[in-house]
Enzyme design. Sequence first.
Site, PDB file in Angstrom:
ATOM      1  N   HIS A   1       0.963  -0.683  -0.264  1.00  0.00           N
ATOM      2  CA  HIS A   1      -0.143   0.251  -0.324  1.00  0.00           C
ATOM      3  C   HIS A   1       0.734   1.465  -0.022  1.00  0.00           C
ATOM      4  O   HIS A   1       1.749   1.270   0.908  1.00  0.00           O
ATOM      5  CB  HIS A   1      -0.988   0.065   1.039  1.00  0.00           C
TER       6      HIS A   1
ATOM      7  N   HIS B   1       1.403   5.389  -1.466  1.00  0.00           N
ATOM      8  CA  HIS B   1       1.446   6.792  -0.373  1.00  0.00           C
ATOM      9  C   HIS B   1       2.348   7.331  -1.534  1.00  0.00           C
ATOM     10  O   HIS B   1       4.038   7.057  -1.500  1.00  0.00           O
ATOM     11  CB  HIS B   1       0.931   7.407   0.801  1.00  0.00           C
TER      12      HIS B   1
ATOM     13  N   ASN C   1      -2.869   7.780  -2.967  1.00  0.00           N
ATOM     14  CA  ASN C   1      -1.931   6.460  -2.688  1.00  0.00           C
ATOM     15  C   ASN C   1      -1.144   6.902  -4.924  1.00  0.00           C
ATOM     16  O   ASN C   1      -1.462   7.868  -5.150  1.00  0.00           O
ATOM     17  CB  ASN C   1      -2.898   5.325  -3.572  1.00  0.00           C
TER      18      ASN C   1
ATOM     19  N   CYS D   1      -3.584  10.533   3.425  1.00  0.00           N
ATOM     20  CA  CYS D   1      -4.593  10.428   4.947  1.00  0.00           C
ATOM     21  C   CYS D   1      -4.950  11.375   5.315  1.00  0.00           C
ATOM     22  O   CYS D   1      -3.885  12.261   5.643  1.00  0.00           O
ATOM     23  CB  CYS D   1      -3.524   8.925   5.127  1.00  0.00           C
TER      24      CYS D   1
END
Lengths: 316, 316
Positions: free
Chosen positions: B216, B218, B260, B249
């Site tokens: 995941h 960013h 992301n 976030c």
Amino acid sequence: MSDLPKAVRIHEEGPREGFQIERASIATADKVRFIEALAETGVPQIDCISYVNPERVPGMRDAEAVAAAIRRRPGVRYTGLWLNTRGLERALRAPLDLVGAIRVTASETFSLKNTGMTIEQTFAEQRRWLAIYREHGIATEWGYVMTAFGCNFEREVPIAQVLRMVAGLLDLANEHGIGLKGVYLADTVGHGTPLSMERRIGAVRERWPDLRLGLHLHDTRGTGMANAYAALRLGVDQFDSSCAGLGGCPFAGHKGAAGNICTEDLVYMCHEMGIATGIDLAKLAACAQMAETIVGHPLPGKVMRSGAAAAAGSQH
Amino acid sequence: MSDLPKAVRIHEEGPREGFQIERASIATADKVRFIEALAETGVPQIDCISYVNPERVPGMRDAEAVAAAIRRRPGVRYTGLWLNTRGLERALRAPLDLVGAIRVTASETFSLKNTGMTIEQTFAEQRRWLAIYREHGIATEWGYVMTAFGCNFEREVPIAQVLRMVAGLLDLANEHGIGLKGVYLADTVGHGTPLSMERRIGAVRERWPDLRLGLHLHDTRGTGMANAYAALRLGVDQFDSSCAGLGGCPFAGHKGAAGNICTEDLVYMCHEMGIATGIDLAKLAACAQMAETIVGHPLPGKVMRSGAAAAAGSQH
């Protein structure tokens, strides 16, 4: 695991690549202020202006005024781009550094659309340039292969074609007794992927193991930094990039032409991986913020917004 | 040269990650329209909403309305995120897919600031979650290690700490007789570099050679796609990403928290390197353009602007 270089040399392309495509008119004083701030960051070379037809590229109509106004910092090279003898004549009168280059395009279609010449004709043209540079005492440093990773017209550019271009540039240089610093592979319209970087860089390395390679990368499809990393892994230590991600190629033939990879993001990535750049990241991030203020719209650079630039910059 | 996977599975995070942080109020109908268009692209899973406190995250106040309105396409999973039992209760009443997960944060400081719990307390909490999931017949699929590549408070998160987190998650799952699909390493605030990807993925692989890894990522500092490439080279075949690069976030503790990595840019890079995604790139680029229209400001995705998406998409 990889062959990351200990240090890379980065040529800053932001002022030229950026200001030539902005729609709004940028004040000469702002261009000068930006270039002078960039010179304080430690970048060794700044491409400042293009000596191009102001009718075609209005953003560069004040090229001479910019060149004349820059307070030059010792140890930094300030360059400009010319594409024809009229441009060179203007460059010869301007107080910037004169650096010769020879440039060919790997895609025949792109060459025709962008320069009006076939690849063969551009080689003849480069031979003529080498003679002109010698005449004026201008050193020719790098050869450039444009669209080395594909173009919008032909899409795929075969590796064999890239090798032919590199061989042609090296032959030309030899013919004139010039030892090029190396050859740049330019992803002019951002078609490259990390895999195509590896394959093309690998193929050139296999044939010319000692040839220094540079990369000029555009982030048109989001792969720019991945491409830079793929090249770093193979030991490439010379890059062009653009502060804040300014710029784009006005001749690329499609509205999506994005700027070069972003200098401060590249510097961040290098520093964090232990690769020296000689650049102060915090100062550079401040330049990127200045660029955004000057052009009056968001620019793609990330580190200038992420707030960790100062911390990161202080470590290297 | 590398261990690129033949295919990757991409979980689309755009609707949840994106709409929860937008300042302007997004119409429920627009959210639904976007999710339904995403489902037509071939993405196997779409994270649609968060069941979070609407006081804290006003962009998710219509979570139930969105969930109720989606016309679901067979074969696509539509998920939502809950962070507490109140959220789970809402999820249990909503008509979306229920997927359990266990989550710990590698940085003690980030854990405290983001969840109000120490790492030890979050492990106890995850044990409680596993019991709740079993009670409700919800399958627990992935473990997540948040801030696995650093955080803004502690900056560096040691590799040994990441390994402890992975071990803890696997122990927890074993304790409950659950075979996790694998473990996600999350670069929650975008501190990762390709080198830190290689080192952390390598360390986890060395200890658990058969453990499937997800990432995941960013793109807070511009390294997102380079990080994805570094992971692809090591065979990682599970990614979260966000259409158009939507999101960020809201709890990351600094204004520069970026979204992301961009799904269509990732898909472009994969397809061009011969890695299948099962996703129609042209349709996905159209979704990204829709997202930009819906949020009313430029989003960071590149391929949606580059004009080559259709051509590229048609090849894979």
